[in-house]
Design a protein around this motif. Structure first.
Motif, mmCIF file in Angstrom:
data_model
loop_
_atom_site.group_PDB
_atom_site.id
_atom_site.type_symbol
_atom_site.label_atom_id
_atom_site.label_comp_id
_atom_site.label_asym_id
_atom_site.label_seq_id
_atom_site.Cartn_x
_atom_site.Cartn_y
_atom_site.Cartn_z
ATOM 1 N N ARG A 229 -21.163 -29.937 102.415
ATOM 2 C CA ARG A 229 -21.717 -30.394 103.685
ATOM 3 C C ARG A 229 -23.097 -31.016 103.554
ATOM 4 N N HIS A 230 -23.823 -30.656 102.485
ATOM 5 C CA HIS A 230 -25.226 -31.063 102.389
ATOM 6 C C HIS A 230 -25.517 -31.691 101.032
ATOM 7 N N ASP A 231 -26.568 -32.511 101.008
ATOM 8 C CA ASP A 231 -26.971 -33.186 99.774
ATOM 9 C C ASP A 231 -27.890 -32.332 98.911
ATOM 10 N N ALA A 232 -28.509 -31.334 99.501
ATOM 11 C CA ALA A 232 -29.379 -30.414 98.762
ATOM 12 C C ALA A 232 -29.404 -29.082 99.500
ATOM 13 N N VAL A 233 -29.703 -28.026 98.753
ATOM 14 C CA VAL A 233 -29.768 -26.683 99.324
ATOM 15 C C VAL A 233 -31.084 -26.039 98.903
ATOM 16 N N LEU A 234 -31.775 -25.428 99.862
ATOM 17 C CA LEU A 234 -32.987 -24.677 99.554
ATOM 18 C C LEU A 234 -32.749 -23.210 99.895
ATOM 19 N N LEU A 235 -32.908 -22.353 98.897
ATOM 20 C CA LEU A 235 -32.753 -20.911 99.095
ATOM 21 C C LEU A 235 -34.117 -20.300 99.412
ATOM 22 N N ALA A 236 -34.208 -19.644 100.563
ATOM 23 C CA ALA A 236 -35.449 -18.991 100.978
ATOM 24 C C ALA A 236 -35.082 -17.667 101.641
ATOM 25 N N CYS A 237 -34.428 -16.813 100.863
ATOM 26 C CA CYS A 237 -33.834 -15.574 101.397
ATOM 27 C C CYS A 237 -34.765 -14.380 101.331
ATOM 28 N N GLY A 238 -35.991 -14.566 100.877
ATOM 29 C CA GLY A 238 -36.939 -13.470 100.865
ATOM 30 C C GLY A 238 -36.724 -12.506 99.715
ATOM 31 N N ALA A 239 -37.487 -11.414 99.753
ATOM 32 C CA ALA A 239 -37.419 -10.365 98.722
ATOM 33 C C ALA A 239 -37.302 -9.032 99.430
ATOM 34 N N LEU A 240 -36.098 -8.710 99.849
ATOM 35 C CA LEU A 240 -35.884 -7.573 100.740
ATOM 36 C C LEU A 240 -35.309 -6.343 100.055
ATOM 37 N N ALA A 241 -35.159 -6.390 98.740
ATOM 38 C CA ALA A 241 -34.633 -5.223 98.020
ATOM 39 C C ALA A 241 -35.743 -4.187 97.890
ATOM 40 N N GLY A 242 -35.716 -3.172 98.739
ATOM 41 C CA GLY A 242 -36.786 -2.171 98.757
ATOM 42 C C GLY A 242 -36.792 -1.301 97.518
ATOM 43 N N ARG A 243 -37.984 -1.020 97.032
ATOM 44 C CA ARG A 243 -38.107 -0.106 95.892
ATOM 45 C C ARG A 243 -37.754 1.308 96.346
ATOM 46 N N VAL A 410 -39.025 10.726 106.728
ATOM 47 C CA VAL A 410 -39.781 10.211 105.591
ATOM 48 C C VAL A 410 -39.444 8.736 105.419
ATOM 49 N N LEU A 411 -40.484 7.908 105.285
ATOM 50 C CA LEU A 411 -40.295 6.464 105.162
ATOM 51 C C LEU A 411 -40.871 5.977 103.834
ATOM 52 N N LEU A 412 -40.041 5.315 103.049
ATOM 53 C CA LEU A 412 -40.452 4.787 101.745
ATOM 54 C C LEU A 412 -40.975 3.374 101.921
ATOM 55 N N ALA A 413 -42.296 3.217 101.776
ATOM 56 C CA ALA A 413 -42.935 1.903 101.898
ATOM 57 C C ALA A 413 -43.672 1.613 100.597
ATOM 58 N N ILE A 414 -42.926 1.601 99.492
ATOM 59 C CA ILE A 414 -43.519 1.517 98.154
ATOM 60 C C ILE A 414 -43.250 0.170 97.495
ATOM 61 N N GLY A 415 -43.009 -0.841 98.316
ATOM 62 C CA GLY A 415 -42.859 -2.182 97.774
ATOM 63 C C GLY A 415 -41.411 -2.638 97.674
ATOM 64 N N PHE A 416 -41.236 -3.800 97.044
ATOM 65 C CA PHE A 416 -39.933 -4.441 96.965
ATOM 66 C C PHE A 416 -39.635 -4.829 95.524
ATOM 67 N N GLU A 417 -38.359 -4.844 95.208
ATOM 68 C CA GLU A 417 -37.920 -5.149 93.835
ATOM 69 C C GLU A 417 -37.359 -6.553 93.703
ATOM 70 N N GLY A 418 -37.674 -7.404 94.645
ATOM 71 C CA GLY A 418 -37.217 -8.781 94.564
ATOM 72 C C GLY A 418 -36.147 -9.093 95.587
#
Length: 502
Positions: A229-243, A410-418
């Protein structure tokens, strides 16, 4: 010409926050609009240095001395134009960015007080809304080329706007039910009210950007279909895999969750209430994740942890402890460790911290304690020392310092793994690197020709200014790949890094 004595005549001042008892009773932003007199005064403190290091602190290359002086002289329309020349969404960065530009301000040398760059920025952005309502700038002519942007966070939206204004047909695919990425459901309204996102989305739509929500690329539409459908694709899906901490005893107990689960659930409740719909803070499977009346333990010391703290206060938590593995940072820059103009390691207190809760430094969690029914009732912690050896972190418990903190949630807010491992990666033939991110060639293309990447998906979890800068730079690369006329601004390259002492 700037006022060379402005910083001598005016101290650094911020607008007063809304009173704590008032603001924790609602979800509105903590800071009210600043008066024009205060903002002009603060803009006057800018010296327009011969070498403006604030430019180097900001990956967008914002023309900070220029718009400071335009505000000082009351030329707001020109200030709006100058700010938007380098930043698609200054109302986002002015509210959410921790302001590395201020850390690089010359007035900060020797422990001085930098210009309130971030506050001036957000007032200019709000002035743009008041003056022209973010007037759309559609392309004069279409190029006949089409681009798919996967992800509607700040990187994806910045790229989409740049490409649409260059005349390309842009479609943004978002797997969630609403646009904005983490801005929508990850950032609480007391930091960013969602009307700011909606205004920008209306502007982008008027500029020709098409949006498709509820579409998971790789599941609802395949990579092959997207390429057709498209001539180019840009991936901008973030880094949501929580540590996570799967090795910690009791991790599987009820009541122990990733921080983003709590933030997303609470944001959905606020969004539903704004639409007049009743809702409860629950996970997708219906599990309650509300802090009301509970003892909360937040593990982590960064922005996400502070967001959870503010949410817990507004939900009516009985008490909150925020745990940090590292010792309490100093109040002022340590020049031996972080020389100006680099980003300093200092104690950062957010508005949520003055609202309540207790911060506990230099501790590690040994166990999540079971109440006997599979529900967490406490967290067992121990004091620790932390050293760096050969690039590795060595955490050593201090004998005899063990204790328990009550914990119902308990909430784990220790960063993201990508970026998350998801079907679209395999379908595009793109792999995650050792950091969980997706590498880009110098032209922002991945290992798959015609497939580009930008933002946290490429960089790893980072600042919103880096996401917008990468979105703009990747858009310039896509434009060149499609044979577009002229060039688009490209503030950074894929290898760019923040200011650092070498």
């Amino acid at each position: 010409m700037p006022d060379p004595n402005g910083f001598l005549r005016y101290p650094r001042r911020m607008p007063a926050r809304r009173p704590v008892p008032v603001r924790i009773s609602d979800w509105r932003e903590v800071y009210p609009p600043a008066g024009e007199e205060l903002i002009r005064e603060q803009a006057t403190r800018c010296m327009d240095c011969g070498i403006p290091f604030c430019h180097d602190g900001c990956p967008l290359g914002n023309r900070i001395p220029d718009w400071n002086d335009l505000v000082r002289t009351g030329n707001w329309d020109a200030a709006v134009a100058s700010l938007h020349a380098t930043n698609n969404f200054p109302e986002f960065t002015g509210r959410l960015c921790p302001a590395p530009c201020e850390a690089a301000c010359v007035l900060g040398i020797g422990g001085g007080d930098p210009v309130t760059i971030k506050q001036v920025e957000v007032e200019i952005a709000d002035a743009a809304v008041a003056r022209d309502g973010l007037r759309p700038r559609p392309a004069a002519r279409a190029t006949g080329r089409s681009v798919a942007v996967v992800g509607s966070g700040p990187a994806g939206l910045a790229a989409a706007q740049q490409l649409a204004r260059a005349g390309h047909a842009v479609t943004v695919y978002e797997r969630d039910d609403a646009l904005g990425g983490l801005l929508r459901y990850g950032i609480p309204d007391f930091k960013l009210e969602k009307q700011h996102i909606d205004r920008r989305l209306a502007q982008l739509a008027a500029e020709g950007v098409e949006f498709r929500t509820g579409v998971a690329v790789g599941v609802d539409v395949t990579a092959e279909q997207l390429r057709d459908r498209h001539d180019a694709v840009l991936l901008a899906c973030g880094a949501l895999a929580g540590r996570d901490v799967p090795e910690t005893p009791g991790r599987g107990l009820r009541g122990v969750h990733q921080a983003m689960e709590h933030l997303v659930a609470s944001n959905r409740v606020v969004a539903a209430a704004g639409g007049g719909r009743p809702a409860k803070a629950v996970l997708p499977d219906g599990t309650p994740i509300d802090a009301a009346g509970k003892h909360i333990v937040i593990i982590g010391g960064g922005d996400t942890a502070a967001d959870c703290l503010g949410v817990a206060h507004r939900q009516g938590a009985a008490g909150v402890h925020q745990l940090d593995l590292y010792p309490q940072p100093p109040l002022a820059r340590d020049e031996a460790r972080d020389p100006w103009p680099t980003w300093p390691w200092i104690l950062r207190s957010y508005p949520a911290h003055e609202e309540g809760g207790e911060r506990v430094f230099a501790v590690a969690v040994q166990e999540f304690v079971d109440d006997g029914t599979g529900q967490v009732r406490a967290v067992r912690i121990v004091e620790v020392t932390v050293e760096k050896r050969d690039g590795r972190r060595i955490v050593t418990p201090v004998p005899g310092t063990e204790r328990e903190l009550p914990a119902d949630l308990v909430l784990l807010a220790i960063g993201f793994e990508g970026t998350e491992q998801q079907p679209l990666l395999a379908q595009f033939g793109v792999r995650r690197n050792a950091r969980g991110a997706v590498d880009a060639r110098p032209d922002w293309q991945t290992d798959a020709d015609g497939v580009f990447v930008a933002g946290d998906m490429h960089r790893g979890a980072s600042l919103i200014v880096w996401a917008i800068a990468e979105g703009r730079a990747a858009a310039a690369a896509v434009h060149a790949y499609l044979g577009g006329g002229g060039t688009l601004p490209a503030p950074v390259d894929p290898a760019a890094q923040p200011l650092a002492a070498r």
